[in-house]
Write a protein that holds these residues in place. Sequence first.
Motif, PDB file in Angstrom:
ATOM      1  N   MET A 158      83.641  25.110 -64.038  1.00  0.00           N
ATOM      2  CA  MET A 158      83.916  26.538 -63.940  1.00  0.00           C
ATOM      3  C   MET A 158      85.039  26.771 -62.939  1.00  0.00           C
ATOM      4  SD  MET A 158      81.280  29.697 -63.059  1.00  0.00           S
ATOM      5  CE  MET A 158      80.659  28.943 -61.558  1.00  0.00           C
ATOM      6  N   THR A 159      85.869  27.759 -63.230  1.00  0.00           N
ATOM      7  CA  THR A 159      86.910  28.192 -62.306  1.00  0.00           C
ATOM      8  C   THR A 159      86.679  29.666 -62.005  1.00  0.00           C
ATOM      9  OG1 THR A 159      88.478  26.641 -63.293  1.00  0.00           O
ATOM     10  CG2 THR A 159      89.400  28.405 -61.944  1.00  0.00           C
ATOM     11  N   ARG A 160      86.735  30.013 -60.709  1.00  0.00           N
ATOM     12  CA  ARG A 160      86.626  31.408 -60.291  1.00  0.00           C
ATOM     13  C   ARG A 160      87.815  31.747 -59.410  1.00  0.00           C
ATOM     14  NH1 ARG A 160      81.347  31.536 -57.089  1.00  0.00           N
ATOM     15  NH2 ARG A 160      81.740  29.311 -56.963  1.00  0.00           N
ATOM     16  N   SER A 161      88.419  32.909 -59.640  1.00  0.00           N
ATOM     17  CA  SER A 161      89.423  33.409 -58.705  1.00  0.00           C
ATOM     18  C   SER A 161      88.671  34.210 -57.642  1.00  0.00           C
ATOM     19  CB  SER A 161      90.451  34.290 -59.418  1.00  0.00           C
ATOM     20  OG  SER A 161      89.829  35.448 -59.940  1.00  0.00           O
ATOM     21  N   MET A 162      89.214  34.232 -56.417  1.00  0.00           N
ATOM     22  CA  MET A 162      88.532  34.894 -55.320  1.00  0.00           C
ATOM     23  C   MET A 162      89.522  35.702 -54.505  1.00  0.00           C
ATOM     24  SD  MET A 162      86.611  33.006 -52.175  1.00  0.00           S
ATOM     25  CE  MET A 162      85.012  32.869 -52.889  1.00  0.00           C
ATOM     26  N   THR A 163      89.143  36.923 -54.150  1.00  0.00           N
ATOM     27  CA  THR A 163      89.933  37.740 -53.240  1.00  0.00           C
ATOM     28  C   THR A 163      88.999  38.326 -52.199  1.00  0.00           C
ATOM     29  OG1 THR A 163      89.698  39.736 -54.591  1.00  0.00           O
ATOM     30  CG2 THR A 163      91.657  38.372 -54.986  1.00  0.00           C
ATOM     31  N   GLY A 164      89.540  38.630 -51.060  1.00  0.00           N
ATOM     32  CA  GLY A 164      88.738  39.238 -50.011  1.00  0.00           C
ATOM     33  C   GLY A 164      89.588  40.149 -49.163  1.00  0.00           C
ATOM     34  N   LYS A 165      88.963  41.212 -48.665  1.00  0.00           N
ATOM     35  CA  LYS A 165      89.671  42.123 -47.770  1.00  0.00           C
ATOM     36  C   LYS A 165      88.739  42.551 -46.656  1.00  0.00           C
ATOM     37  CE  LYS A 165      88.650  46.198 -50.566  1.00  0.00           C
ATOM     38  NZ  LYS A 165      89.188  47.311 -51.302  1.00  0.00           N
ATOM     39  N   ARG A 166      89.324  42.775 -45.490  1.00  0.00           N
ATOM     40  CA  ARG A 166      88.551  43.206 -44.325  1.00  0.00           C
ATOM     41  C   ARG A 166      88.259  44.687 -44.455  1.00  0.00           C
ATOM     42  NH1 ARG A 166      88.760  45.142 -39.094  1.00  0.00           N
ATOM     43  NH2 ARG A 166      87.446  44.018 -37.626  1.00  0.00           N
ATOM     44  N   LEU A 167      86.967  45.069 -44.279  1.00  0.00           N
ATOM     45  CA  LEU A 167      86.553  46.464 -44.403  1.00  0.00           C
ATOM     46  C   LEU A 167      86.416  47.157 -43.060  1.00  0.00           C
ATOM     47  CD1 LEU A 167      83.752  46.057 -47.112  1.00  0.00           C
ATOM     48  CD2 LEU A 167      86.151  46.713 -47.454  1.00  0.00           C
ATOM     49  N   GLY A 168      86.086  46.404 -42.026  1.00  0.00           N
ATOM     50  CA  GLY A 168      85.837  47.004 -40.709  1.00  0.00           C
ATOM     51  C   GLY A 168      85.074  46.026 -39.848  1.00  0.00           C
ATOM     52  N   ASP A 169      84.391  46.559 -38.849  1.00  0.00           N
ATOM     53  CA  ASP A 169      83.656  45.729 -37.906  1.00  0.00           C
ATOM     54  C   ASP A 169      82.229  45.462 -38.383  1.00  0.00           C
ATOM     55  OD1 ASP A 169      85.835  45.642 -36.189  1.00  0.00           O
ATOM     56  OD2 ASP A 169      85.205  47.447 -35.112  1.00  0.00           O
ATOM     57  N   CYS A 170      81.644  44.376 -37.874  1.00  0.00           N
ATOM     58  CA  CYS A 170      80.234  44.048 -38.055  1.00  0.00           C
ATOM     59  C   CYS A 170      79.590  44.039 -36.680  1.00  0.00           C
ATOM     60  CB  CYS A 170      80.054  42.648 -38.644  1.00  0.00           C
ATOM     61  SG  CYS A 170      80.564  42.446 -40.334  1.00  0.00           S
ATOM     62  N   THR A 171      78.299  44.307 -36.642  1.00  0.00           N
ATOM     63  CA  THR A 171      77.591  44.194 -35.375  1.00  0.00           C
ATOM     64  C   THR A 171      77.238  42.728 -35.132  1.00  0.00           C
ATOM     65  OG1 THR A 171      75.392  44.418 -36.341  1.00  0.00           O
ATOM     66  CG2 THR A 171      76.551  46.474 -35.734  1.00  0.00           C
ATOM     67  N   ALA A 172      76.948  42.383 -33.895  1.00  0.00           N
ATOM     68  CA  ALA A 172      76.550  41.015 -33.556  1.00  0.00           C
ATOM     69  C   ALA A 172      75.294  40.625 -34.335  1.00  0.00           C
ATOM     70  CB  ALA A 172      76.311  40.888 -32.056  1.00  0.00           C
ATOM     71  N   ALA A 173      74.372  41.555 -34.527  1.00  0.00           N
ATOM     72  CA  ALA A 173      73.139  41.268 -35.269  1.00  0.00           C
ATOM     73  C   ALA A 173      73.439  40.947 -36.732  1.00  0.00           C
ATOM     74  CB  ALA A 173      72.179  42.455 -35.172  1.00  0.00           C
ATOM     75  N   GLU A 174      74.402  41.660 -37.335  1.00  0.00           N
ATOM     76  CA  GLU A 174      74.766  41.385 -38.729  1.00  0.00           C
ATOM     77  C   GLU A 174      75.374  39.995 -38.866  1.00  0.00           C
ATOM     78  OE1 GLU A 174      75.945  45.693 -40.629  1.00  0.00           O
ATOM     79  OE2 GLU A 174      77.294  44.856 -39.116  1.00  0.00           O
ATOM     80  N   VAL A 175      76.244  39.621 -37.926  1.00  0.00           N
ATOM     81  CA  VAL A 175      76.860  38.297 -37.957  1.00  0.00           C
ATOM     82  C   VAL A 175      75.782  37.229 -37.819  1.00  0.00           C
ATOM     83  CG1 VAL A 175      78.421  36.709 -36.780  1.00  0.00           C
ATOM     84  CG2 VAL A 175      79.087  39.099 -37.095  1.00  0.00           C
ATOM     85  N   GLU A 176      74.859  37.415 -36.866  1.00  0.00           N
ATOM     86  CA  GLU A 176      73.788  36.438 -36.657  1.00  0.00           C
ATOM     87  C   GLU A 176      72.922  36.302 -37.906  1.00  0.00           C
ATOM     88  OE1 GLU A 176      69.871  36.001 -33.869  1.00  0.00           O
ATOM     89  OE2 GLU A 176      71.702  36.747 -32.919  1.00  0.00           O
ATOM     90  N   ALA A 177      72.578  37.411 -38.547  1.00  0.00           N
ATOM     91  CA  ALA A 177      71.762  37.362 -39.762  1.00  0.00           C
ATOM     92  C   ALA A 177      72.506  36.646 -40.887  1.00  0.00           C
ATOM     93  CB  ALA A 177      71.385  38.781 -40.204  1.00  0.00           C
ATOM     94  N   GLU A 178      73.791  36.894 -41.034  1.00  0.00           N
ATOM     95  CA  GLU A 178      74.596  36.239 -42.079  1.00  0.00           C
ATOM     96  C   GLU A 178      74.651  34.729 -41.878  1.00  0.00           C
ATOM     97  OE1 GLU A 178      76.565  37.247 -44.739  1.00  0.00           O
ATOM     98  OE2 GLU A 178      76.085  39.370 -44.602  1.00  0.00           O
ATOM     99  N   MET A 179      74.720  34.284 -40.627  1.00  0.00           N
ATOM    100  CA  MET A 179      74.924  32.879 -40.331  1.00  0.00           C
ATOM    101  C   MET A 179      73.626  32.125 -40.092  1.00  0.00           C
ATOM    102  SD  MET A 179      78.047  32.677 -40.850  1.00  0.00           S
ATOM    103  CE  MET A 179      78.188  30.945 -40.469  1.00  0.00           C
ATOM    104  N   GLU A 180      72.474  32.784 -40.240  1.00  0.00           N
ATOM    105  CA  GLU A 180      71.191  32.117 -40.047  1.00  0.00           C
ATOM    106  C   GLU A 180      71.090  30.914 -40.989  1.00  0.00           C
ATOM    107  OE1 GLU A 180      66.464  33.071 -40.467  1.00  0.00           O
ATOM    108  OE2 GLU A 180      67.834  34.720 -40.071  1.00  0.00           O
TER     109      GLU A 180
END
Length: 186
Positions: A158-180
């Motif tokens: 499978m091949t997927r194209s990927m794009t990403g854009k920065r929307l704004g800030d995250c809280t420290a708690a959101e970053v920690e939850a994402e990286m758990e």
Amino acid sequence: MKLTTRIAGTTALAFALVACGGEATDAPSADGGDMTAEVVDTLLPGEYEITSTVTALEVTEGSTAGTALKADDVRTSKVCVGEDGLLPPEAFGEENDNCTIDAGAYFRRGKVRQQLTCSRDGKTGQVNLQVDGEFTAEGLEGEVQTGTFFAGPGDYNMTRSMTGKRLGDCTAAEVEAEMEGTEIEG
């Protein structure tokens, strides 16, 4: 989604970079227009919207691919990039994938090259992902190649194209939850 990521050395997970100067490049923006953006060494911390589109899907063994994705499917997710520049692994794997970043990942001067090896819940065998992309201070673009080696039918490329854009800030708690569950090897 359950993903475990191991990052060799001090390199950060895909598209990780240090927002220090660089040179301008002409690159198409996600909306198809031209943009001149500064090449950087890391993504800026914050919330990113990552969109991937299946551009090709080929069954290589059996009659049905061992994925829920179909050609032209679009997947959008929001992830938090912390001060360390880590992009959470769910930007690449599919639901129920458990992935590790293979040694030799490259994150420099607006380019990323990395390979992930994953197992998938409910399947015996492995899923290999190859990420090739570019990033600027504004976002990222790239391609993810997937090849499977299951013990039985269902193998696919499978091949997927990927794009990403920065929307704004995250809280420290959101970053920690994402990286758990993310492991960093030093």
